[in-house]
Design a protein around this motif. Structure first.
Motif, PDB file in Angstrom:
ATOM      1  N   ARG A 112     -38.058 -36.272 -45.807  1.00 41.28           N
ATOM      2  CA  ARG A 112     -39.530 -36.717 -45.885  1.00 41.28           C
ATOM      3  C   ARG A 112     -40.264 -36.951 -46.935  1.00 41.28           C
ATOM      4  NH1 ARG A 112     -38.585 -34.137 -40.417  1.00 41.28           N
ATOM      5  NH2 ARG A 112     -39.603 -32.388 -41.340  1.00 41.28           N
ATOM      6  N   GLY A 113     -39.653 -36.208 -48.151  1.00 39.61           N
ATOM      7  CA  GLY A 113     -40.576 -36.152 -49.441  1.00 39.61           C
ATOM      8  C   GLY A 113     -41.354 -34.985 -49.372  1.00 39.61           C
ATOM      9  N   GLU A 114     -41.235 -34.056 -48.476  1.00 37.21           N
ATOM     10  CA  GLU A 114     -41.925 -32.717 -48.556  1.00 37.21           C
ATOM     11  C   GLU A 114     -41.296 -31.663 -49.343  1.00 37.21           C
ATOM     12  OE1 GLU A 114     -42.658 -33.935 -43.862  1.00 37.21           O
ATOM     13  OE2 GLU A 114     -42.136 -31.826 -44.314  1.00 37.21           O
ATOM     14  N   GLU A 115     -42.015 -30.841 -49.562  1.00 37.16           N
ATOM     15  CA  GLU A 115     -41.527 -29.657 -50.219  1.00 37.16           C
ATOM     16  C   GLU A 115     -40.773 -29.040 -49.536  1.00 37.16           C
ATOM     17  OE1 GLU A 115     -43.672 -26.046 -52.833  1.00 37.16           O
ATOM     18  OE2 GLU A 115     -44.839 -27.672 -52.608  1.00 37.16           O
ATOM     19  N   GLU A 116     -39.615 -28.041 -50.170  1.00 39.65           N
ATOM     20  CA  GLU A 116     -38.599 -27.372 -49.455  1.00 39.65           C
ATOM     21  C   GLU A 116     -39.331 -26.053 -49.215  1.00 39.65           C
ATOM     22  OE1 GLU A 116     -34.727 -27.367 -51.255  1.00 39.65           O
ATOM     23  OE2 GLU A 116     -34.564 -29.432 -51.396  1.00 39.65           O
ATOM     24  N   MET A 117     -38.544 -25.218 -48.082  1.00 40.86           N
ATOM     25  CA  MET A 117     -39.372 -24.228 -47.742  1.00 40.86           C
ATOM     26  C   MET A 117     -38.519 -22.983 -48.488  1.00 40.86           C
ATOM     27  SD  MET A 117     -39.168 -22.861 -43.770  1.00 40.86           S
ATOM     28  CE  MET A 117     -40.826 -23.169 -42.898  1.00 40.86           C
ATOM     29  N   SER A 118     -39.150 -22.156 -49.104  1.00 39.23           N
ATOM     30  CA  SER A 118     -38.585 -21.181 -50.127  1.00 39.23           C
ATOM     31  C   SER A 118     -37.820 -19.978 -49.102  1.00 39.23           C
ATOM     32  CB  SER A 118     -39.913 -20.258 -50.694  1.00 39.23           C
ATOM     33  OG  SER A 118     -40.338 -19.448 -49.890  1.00 39.23           O
ATOM     34  N   ALA A 119     -36.924 -19.412 -49.608  1.00 36.39           N
ATOM     35  CA  ALA A 119     -36.031 -18.417 -48.971  1.00 36.39           C
ATOM     36  C   ALA A 119     -36.891 -17.481 -48.198  1.00 36.39           C
ATOM     37  CB  ALA A 119     -35.124 -17.738 -49.810  1.00 36.39           C
TER      38      ALA A 119
END
Ligand SMILES: Nc1ncnc2c1ncn2[C@@H]1O[C@H](COP(=O)(O)OP(=O)(O)OP(=O)(O)O)[C@@H](O)[C@H]1O
Ligand SMILES: [Mg+2]
Lengths: 251, 426
Positions: A112-119
């Motif tokens: 979706r072109g969103e930022e990935e979630m950090s660990a």
């Protein structure tokens, strides 16, 4: 939100027609329930919408918003906001539940072109959501669904749904195999997600789940078609009298 | 041409260009190996033991040239404190290697060991000769006769860090024979790592003598040099209550044959040999294992997994031989392949031969495709098909990697395996 129009589906390898013209529209913010005799095509509908192989659409269409669902890969449907809680959740030995969840969340975000979630963020969110579903840390570490009890698998489906925050949730018999307390947990999980922008399609055999998750509409599916639509009272009627009267009525 | 005539001509051609190194303590062993080789002959494609793997490129006089493999990858095990022994095209490189002195261990070069190294005499060519029965392994005899470089390692205590043989490949036509001899004294322990592409053609022999109560761990990575042709032999003899564990990760390679020959000679010993391999396209990988139980209450495990695609071939020949009197043997063997398409093939020949009555032995071999249901489940959660396939593939292979005891090594191997898989044969 979800619009199904005259959907006809047969098995790919066999000359067997399963869905024979399904029409259904689920609006954002609404909960629709589907009931119907065994083998009437409820799971098939959910699989065809989510893109499982082995079926052939011979007629009709299905859209999620403006997205033509039947044209795209299962992962694209998921990224578009479709989620199916499986009637029989799949065991995947060797793939950790956490790895699986995080890969899924980030794959959808990426698509979706969103930022990935950090660990770290992911861990925090997943722990909190798991806790409300009474899924303990040890279960999160295990391979996906491996060694989970029937009820644990169903709760794990709801955890995935809570993490993925889909627009359109299809739940296929999520209540079967659940004890009374687990049913409440699952219902609370679903109700927590109820929202203006989200639609639900709940496949069930029992009125009991619908006591906890109040549906706006109840549909009856038989032999590959939706043969009757009503309000919550329809579920009560079936609980009391079974399908015979309704089937006779439309025959 | 008859099979015998063919064997003779292949052997003659191979030997024509070779001269026996002379003048050292290993003379007698080399001469013995040479006559063994002449009576056995090199393998040809009609040999039963080479039914699934064509030996010609491994036995012919000259190697098929192979372009040195260039990669920007960080060397495997780089994060681990280890003693590096570097060979360039099969020749020891003192400059690139670490200082070979280390507590609890004596390391000598096979090439430089002109002084008599008594302990090595009892091992060099001895375990190899033992391993020629009941099946000939003449490429190993060739190696004993002609190899000039390699190391002699005598372990007398617990060694604080692993020894890493690093093989570098520089010449397009390098034809390398390396022979390592390792003796682990009673109660001592050692970990040996082997990495790097080595040569256009590699013939590698390692003989490991593990005394009572000693432990030997071995982890090896072969890859991603695609044009590699290699035949390796690991001969191990285990004393009472000793441990042997060997694991090999392989990616790419047009021709690789890894043989592992283990003899459990002391009671309560424990041997594990495993491998995970990823083959893509023009790839042939053969794991051949022979484990002999000749003592009471020993355990052996063989765990091999292969993922094959685009016409790759995987071979597994594994045998457990339980001799009369080797009671309470626990032998386990599993070989599995995951075929990612219809063009690839896995050929397996599991064998049990048991002459004792109180034993547990099991073997299994499976060939399968990706689990479509699991794949759909992952996709339905938004995981793209290629990523989902990799995830399932890795989980399949990881079961073999689990056999590595050391957690750090296991993690290194798992990480490298994932990155090799991601590169997809590139
Ligand atoms: N892949 C398949 N191969 C063969 N038959 C199939 C397949 N998928 C569905 N069917 C058949 O299609 C019909 C509808 O099945 P489906 O699972 O959709 O029913 P359902 O309404 O979900 O039933 P239940 O309430 O028992 O879950 C059944 O007769 C079933 O046997
Ligand atoms: Mg169903």
């Amino acid at each position: 939100m979800l619009k199904i129009n005259n959907l006809h589906v047969k098995l790919e390898d066999e000359d067997k027609q399963i869905l024979k013209g399904v029409n259904l529209e689920v609006e954002a913010g609404k909960v629709h329930a589907i009931m119907g005799p065994n083998g009437s095509g409820k799971s098939t509908l959910s699989y065809v919408l989510s893109g499982r192989g082995g079926y052939e659409v011979t007629e009709g269409e299905a859209h999620l918003g403006d997205v033509d669902l039947l044209d795209i890969e299962p992962e694209e449907r998921a990224a578009a906001g479709l989620f199916l809680a499986f009637q029989y959740p799949v065991e995947i030995p060797g793939v950790g539940n956490m790895t699986f969840l995080r890969t899924a969340v980030n794959a959808q975000r990426k698509a979706r072109g969103e930022e990935e979630m950090s660990a770290a963020e992911f861990l925090k969110v997943v722990r909190a959501k798991a806790k409300t579903l009474k899924i303990d840390a040890e279960m999160l570490k295990r391979p996906v669904n491996v060694g989970f009890s029937g009820g644990e698998k169903k709760r794990n489906e709801i955890l995935q749904m809570a993490m993925l925050e889909p627009k359109m949730c299809i739940l296929d018999e999520t209540d079967s195999g659940l004890d009374v307390d687990a049913m409440k947990l699952v219902a609370e999980g679903v109700n927590a997600l109820r929202d203006e922008g989200r639609g639900f399609l709940i496949i069930t055999h029992y009125q009991r789940l619908l006591d906890h998750i109040k549906p706006d509409y109840v549909h009856i599916m038989a032999d590959g078609r939706i043969i009757k639509t009503g309000g919550p009272e329809l579920a009560l009627e079936i609980e009391k009298n079974g399908y015979a009267d309704i089937l006779a009525e439309v025959a | 041409m008859s099979a015998v005539a063919e064997t003779l001509s292949v052997t003659d051609e191979r030997l024509a260009g070779l001269t026996l190194p002379a003048g050292g303590w290993s003379d007698a062993a080399r001469k013995d190996a040479f006559s063994r080789l002449q009576s056995m002959g090199l393998p040809n494609r009609r040999d039963e033991y080479w039914k699934f793997t064509r030996p010609d490129t491994l036995t012919q006089a000259l190697p098929v040239p192979a372009a040195p493999f260039v990669t920007d990858e960080v060397p495997l095990f780089d994060a681990i404190d280890r003693l590096k022994i570097v060979f360039v095209d099969g020749v020891f490189d003192a400059e690139a290697s670490d200082d070979l002195s280390l507590e609890g261990i004596q390391i000598d070069r096979l090439a430089a060991a002109d002084a008599d190294i008594h302990w090595a005499r009892d091992v060099y060519g001895v375990l190899e000769a033992n391993g020629q029965k009941p099946v000939a392994r003449s490429l190993a005899a060739l190696n004993t006769a002609f190899a000039v470089d390699g190391v002699l390692i005598h372990v007398t205590g617990a060694v604080i860090k692993p020894i890493n043989m690093i093989y570098l490949h520089k010449s397009e036509t390098s034809d390398v024979m390396l022979h390592h001899v390792i003796k682990v004294d009673a109660g001592a322990s050692l970990t040996v790592l082997e990495t790097g592409p080595a040569a256009a053609r590699l013939n590698n022999v390692m003989e490991v003598d593990i005394a009572d109560g000693a432990a030997f761990h071995h982890a090896r990575a072969q890859g991603r040099d695609h044009e590699r042709r290699a035949a390796t032999h690991m001969f191990a003899r285990l004393g009472a209550e000793s441990t042997f564990k060997s694991f090999t990760l392989t990616a790419n390679g047009v021709m690789t044959r890894n043989e592992c020959i283990i003899e459990l000679t002391g009671d309560n010993a424990n041997a594990t040999v495993g491998g995970a391999c990823v083959g893509d396209g023009d790839f042939h990988h053969d794991d051949t294992v022979f484990i002999t139980h000749d003592a009471v209450n020993c355990e052996s495990r063989q765990v091999f997994k292969k993922v094959l695609r685009n016409g790759a071939t995987g071979v597994f020949q594994g045998k457990i031989l339980v001799k009369a009197g080797a009671q309470k043997t626990d032998g386990y063997q599993i070989s599995q392949s995951l075929l990612l398409d219809g063009d690839s093939q896995f050929l397996a020949k599991p064998e049990l031969e048991i002459y004792a009555d109180d034993v547990i032995c099991s073997h299994g071999s499976t060939t399968g495709a990706i689990d479509e249901t699991a794949l759909f489940y992952l996709q339905s959660r938004g995981v793209p098909k290629a990523v989902a396939t990799d995830l399932l593939t890795l989980s399949f292979l990881t079961e073999a990697v689990e056999e590595i005891e050391d957690e750090t090594l296991r993690a290194e191997i798992n990480t490298r395996m994932a990155s090799w898989l991601e590169r997809r044969g590139g």
